[in-house]
Motif scaffolding. Structure first.
Motif, PDB file in Angstrom:
ATOM      1  N   CYS A   1       1.642   2.632  -9.546  1.00  0.00           N
ATOM      2  CA  CYS A   1       2.870   2.047 -10.088  1.00  0.00           C
ATOM      3  C   CYS A   1       3.768   1.527  -8.964  1.00  0.00           C
ATOM      4  O   CYS A   1       4.359   0.441  -9.064  1.00  0.00           O
ATOM      5  N   VAL A   2       3.854   2.276  -7.878  1.00  0.00           N
ATOM      6  CA  VAL A   2       4.697   1.872  -6.747  1.00  0.00           C
ATOM      7  C   VAL A   2       4.217   0.554  -6.162  1.00  0.00           C
ATOM      8  O   VAL A   2       5.005  -0.390  -5.960  1.00  0.00           O
ATOM      9  N   VAL A   3       2.923   0.448  -5.886  1.00  0.00           N
ATOM     10  CA  VAL A   3       2.427  -0.757  -5.204  1.00  0.00           C
ATOM     11  C   VAL A   3       2.418  -1.960  -6.133  1.00  0.00           C
ATOM     12  O   VAL A   3       2.665  -3.094  -5.689  1.00  0.00           O
ATOM     13  N   THR A   4       2.141  -1.745  -7.411  1.00  0.00           N
ATOM     14  CA  THR A   4       2.119  -2.877  -8.342  1.00  0.00           C
ATOM     15  C   THR A   4       3.514  -3.467  -8.513  1.00  0.00           C
ATOM     16  O   THR A   4       3.689  -4.694  -8.515  1.00  0.00           O
ATOM     17  N   LYS A   5       4.510  -2.609  -8.641  1.00  0.00           N
ATOM     18  CA  LYS A   5       5.881  -3.117  -8.751  1.00  0.00           C
ATOM     19  C   LYS A   5       6.277  -3.922  -7.513  1.00  0.00           C
ATOM     20  O   LYS A   5       6.992  -4.927  -7.613  1.00  0.00           O
ATOM     21  N   LYS A   6       5.801  -3.491  -6.356  1.00  0.00           N
ATOM     22  CA  LYS A   6       6.150  -4.195  -5.121  1.00  0.00           C
ATOM     23  C   LYS A   6       5.558  -5.602  -5.074  1.00  0.00           C
ATOM     24  O   LYS A   6       6.224  -6.557  -4.675  1.00  0.00           O
ATOM     25  N   VAL A   7       4.291  -5.763  -5.489  1.00  0.00           N
ATOM     26  CA  VAL A   7       3.645  -7.072  -5.320  1.00  0.00           C
ATOM     27  C   VAL A   7       4.118  -8.099  -6.337  1.00  0.00           C
ATOM     28  O   VAL A   7       3.885  -9.299  -6.161  1.00  0.00           O
ATOM     29  N   VAL A   8       4.783  -7.658  -7.418  1.00  0.00           N
ATOM     30  CA  VAL A   8       5.248  -8.635  -8.409  1.00  0.00           C
ATOM     31  C   VAL A   8       6.757  -8.875  -8.325  1.00  0.00           C
ATOM     32  O   VAL A   8       7.319  -9.579  -9.168  1.00  0.00           O
ATOM     33  N   GLN A   9       7.389  -8.307  -7.326  1.00  0.00           N
ATOM     34  CA  GLN A   9       8.828  -8.543  -7.156  1.00  0.00           C
ATOM     35  C   GLN A   9       9.107 -10.033  -6.958  1.00  0.00           C
ATOM     36  O   GLN A   9       8.467 -10.696  -6.151  1.00  0.00           O
ATOM     37  N   GLY A  10      10.055 -10.539  -7.720  1.00  0.00           N
ATOM     38  CA  GLY A  10      10.444 -11.935  -7.574  1.00  0.00           C
ATOM     39  C   GLY A  10       9.510 -12.926  -8.224  1.00  0.00           C
ATOM     40  O   GLY A  10       9.700 -14.136  -8.081  1.00  0.00           O
ATOM     41  N   ILE A  11       8.501 -12.449  -8.936  1.00  0.00           N
ATOM     42  CA  ILE A  11       7.511 -13.319  -9.575  1.00  0.00           C
ATOM     43  C   ILE A  11       7.855 -13.483 -11.060  1.00  0.00           C
ATOM     44  O   ILE A  11       8.337 -12.557 -11.711  1.00  0.00           O
TER      45      ILE A  11
ATOM     46  N   ASP B   1       0.838  -1.199   0.000  1.00  0.00           N
ATOM     47  CA  ASP B   1       0.000   0.000   0.000  1.00  0.00           C
ATOM     48  C   ASP B   1       0.870   1.244   0.000  1.00  0.00           C
ATOM     49  O   ASP B   1       2.051   1.205   0.350  1.00  0.00           O
ATOM     50  N   GLN B   2       0.273   2.341  -0.426  1.00  0.00           N
ATOM     51  CA  GLN B   2       0.982   3.604  -0.576  1.00  0.00           C
ATOM     52  C   GLN B   2      -0.004   4.742  -0.315  1.00  0.00           C
ATOM     53  O   GLN B   2      -1.088   4.784  -0.917  1.00  0.00           O
TER      54      GLN B   2
END
Length: 540
Positions: A63-73, A38-39
């Motif tokens: 953009c900030v939160v979406t990039k965070k939830v797909v990290q490492g996926i 969240d942001q």
């Protein structure tokens, strides 16, 4: 349970834009939330009842939160993206650049927020027309809908905003446009907030009657002349530019959006409750009321046939669940009201200090403090002499009176922590009684409701949930997945991907709901006795 989808191991991203923050989640085909972020987003209140935001600020947060939830996926496994948001009004010029919605000329602030009440005189004039479209909003249009806000812009910001405007978006539709470049609007937004009819389209006579004939003249291009059902796939999917911004693959499916409360309703109303002995287990889904409770509370009930409820929005066809009519009751700024009452009390600094010392939120501390002072009686009876009327921001449903104000009766000279805790309890009870009034209005009109399904931030507060069970006399179901709004947004992405045939099939097959038993059920605790006792006191 999960139906068979086309590609095992697929993921979907849901993005939810609330009043104070943007949230995102990565969800699998079983509806399990795998990652969350969240942001916060900015809000401006340049004068009383004027509430504004920035579409650029909100997109940056997305953009900030979406990039965070797909990290490492493995990004190749992400199949779809869905958005939901508050029903705020976004204004852009003909080149899709922000336009100011304020007298200061600050183009950065180009959103009139849903809770903005600047258009009071405009909504009064609209309601005086008694136009037939008003029967689909409970008989009276709310100042929080888009038509009065549009009229206010025309009458107050003609040169700096209105004459330059090329596009007026509901915020959920702005997000899907930003992701795809497609200006099509969601049926959900247009039906619920703009007077569009799923069966008849726009009503030219309404817009001409209220002084917004401009939209008729340009074939509604500024507010939407291509309308798609929620979950429909938009254009060619995520554009390369938006994909780079969001950290997602270009071309993945992007869904036509939902209003945030409707995404929550979609995410929770079809929950599997087998084995709990609830009346709704043997009843159609129309016996369920989804209550999405956050900054405000929304009460979403569906029916096979249209039901007109005075003071309750709708009926709206296919606005949340395809093939069903939706009625939407609401209480403005419920979560904000609780904050207002607690933070404005003289004992709030003491509460903050004690909650911090225990590493608790102020509300967890207040709940435990109420348990300490209740003695032998049920906690609800602590408010025997103190009562709150909660319409500090007007009444949305079922009285539909924006002029109403709040009231507290039974105050003493003392202002210690006990007094703060009891005032907090009385405020929560008042909100629960508001829900009861909405349910009674819906039932009197023809709805048959037996069970409440709660989601949203306030549903994480045990006192708030228990008071709703006690005062309505109905069991409350809490989803195992507490982020039901985000799951609803992800359901949209799953449908847009083609992995599921429709929103309805998607729900039936289990996206959005974990394996049974997936819910917590809170029964009423001596509800009829408590509610009757409090009502008897109020009548006196």
């Amino acid at each position: 349970m999960l139906g068979e989808a086309q590609e095992p191991g697929s993921y979907y991203v849901g993005v939810d834009v609330g009043t104070g923050s943007v949230r995102a989640a990565l969800v699998d085909q079983r509806g399990s939330l795998l990652a969350f972020a969240d942001q916060p987003i900015n809000k401006w209140e340049p004068q009383f009842n004027h509430h504004e935001q920035s579409s650029e600020d909100i997109w940056t947060a997305c953009c900030v939160v979406t990039k965070k939830v797909v990290q490492g996926i493995d990004l190749n496994r992400i199949r779809g993206l869905g958005f939901d948001a508050t029903c705020s009004l976004v204004v852009l010029d003909k080149q899709f650049r922000p336009l100011p919605v304020n007298c200061e000329g600050d183009f950065h602030r180009n959103i009139i927020m849903w809770l903005d009440h600047r258009a009071v005189s405009q909504v009064h004039r609209i309601n005086e027309t008694k136009h037939s479209v008003l029967q689909y909003v409970g008989g009276v249009m709310s100042v929080e809908m888009q038509a009065p806000k549009l009229l206010w812009l025309k009458e107050n910001l003609r040169e700096t905003c209105w004459d330059k405007a090329g596009h007026f978006f509901d915020l959920p539709d702005f997000l899907s446009w930003k992701a795809t470049g497609v200006t099509a609007r969601s049926l959900c937004s247009l039906v619920c907030k703009w007077t569009y009819s799923a069966e008849r389209g726009w009503d030219d006579s309404f817009w001409k009657m209220i002084g917004l004939e401009d939209f008729v003249a340009d074939n509604y291009s500024k507010i939407g002349n291509q309308v798609l059902p929620p979950g429909a796939s938009l254009g060619n999917g995520l554009t390369p530019e938006a994909a780079k911004d969001l950290g997602l693959p270009a071309g993945i499916a992007v869904a036509a959006s939902l209003i945030d409360a409707h995404a929550g309703g979609l995410g929770v109303i079809g929950a599997d409750v087998r084995g709990h002995g609830l009346a709704c287990e043997g009843q159609p889904v129309t016996s369920r009321l989804a209550v999405i409770c956050g900054t405000s509370s929304c009460h979403m009930g569906i029916s096979k046939d249209p039901i007109f409820v005075p003071g309750v929005w709708g009926p709206y066809f296919s606005a949340m669940v395809p093939g069903f009519w939706l009625n939407e009751g609401g209480q403005s700024v419920t979560g904000k009201l609780i904050d207002h009452m607690v933070q404005g009390h003289a004992a709030f600094p003491e509460l903050q200090a004690k909650a911090t010392a225990r590493c608790q939120s102020v509300y967890a501390y207040l709940n435990s403090h109420l348990d300490l002072i209740k003695k032998a009686q049920p906690v609800g009876f602590l408010t025997v002499d103190l009562h709150v009327w909660p319409d500090f921001h007007g009444n949305r449903s079922p009285l539909a009176d924006l002029t109403l104000k709040g009231m507290v009766t039974g105050l003493k000279l003392s202002q210690d922590l006990d007094d703060l805790a009891i005032l907090y309890l009385a405020t929560v009870q008042a909100i629960a009684f508001g829900t009861r009034l909405i349910i009674e209005a819906m039932q009197a009109a023809g709805h048959s409701i037996s069970t409440l399904f709660l989601c949203g931030g306030l549903s994480k507060n045990p006192l708030f949930v228990q008071m709703h069970a006690d005062i309505t006399g109905m069991p409350v179901v809490l989803s195992q997945e507490v982020e039901s709004v985000l799951v609803g947004a992800a359901i949209l992405g799953a449908c847009a991907s083609g992995d599921f045939a429709s929103v309805q099939v998607c729900e039936d097959q289990g996206v959005g709901h974990g394996p049974s038993p997936s819910e917590t059920v809170l029964p009423p605790d001596s509800s009829s006795h408590l509610a009757k006792h409090i009502q008897d006191i109020i009548k006196k």
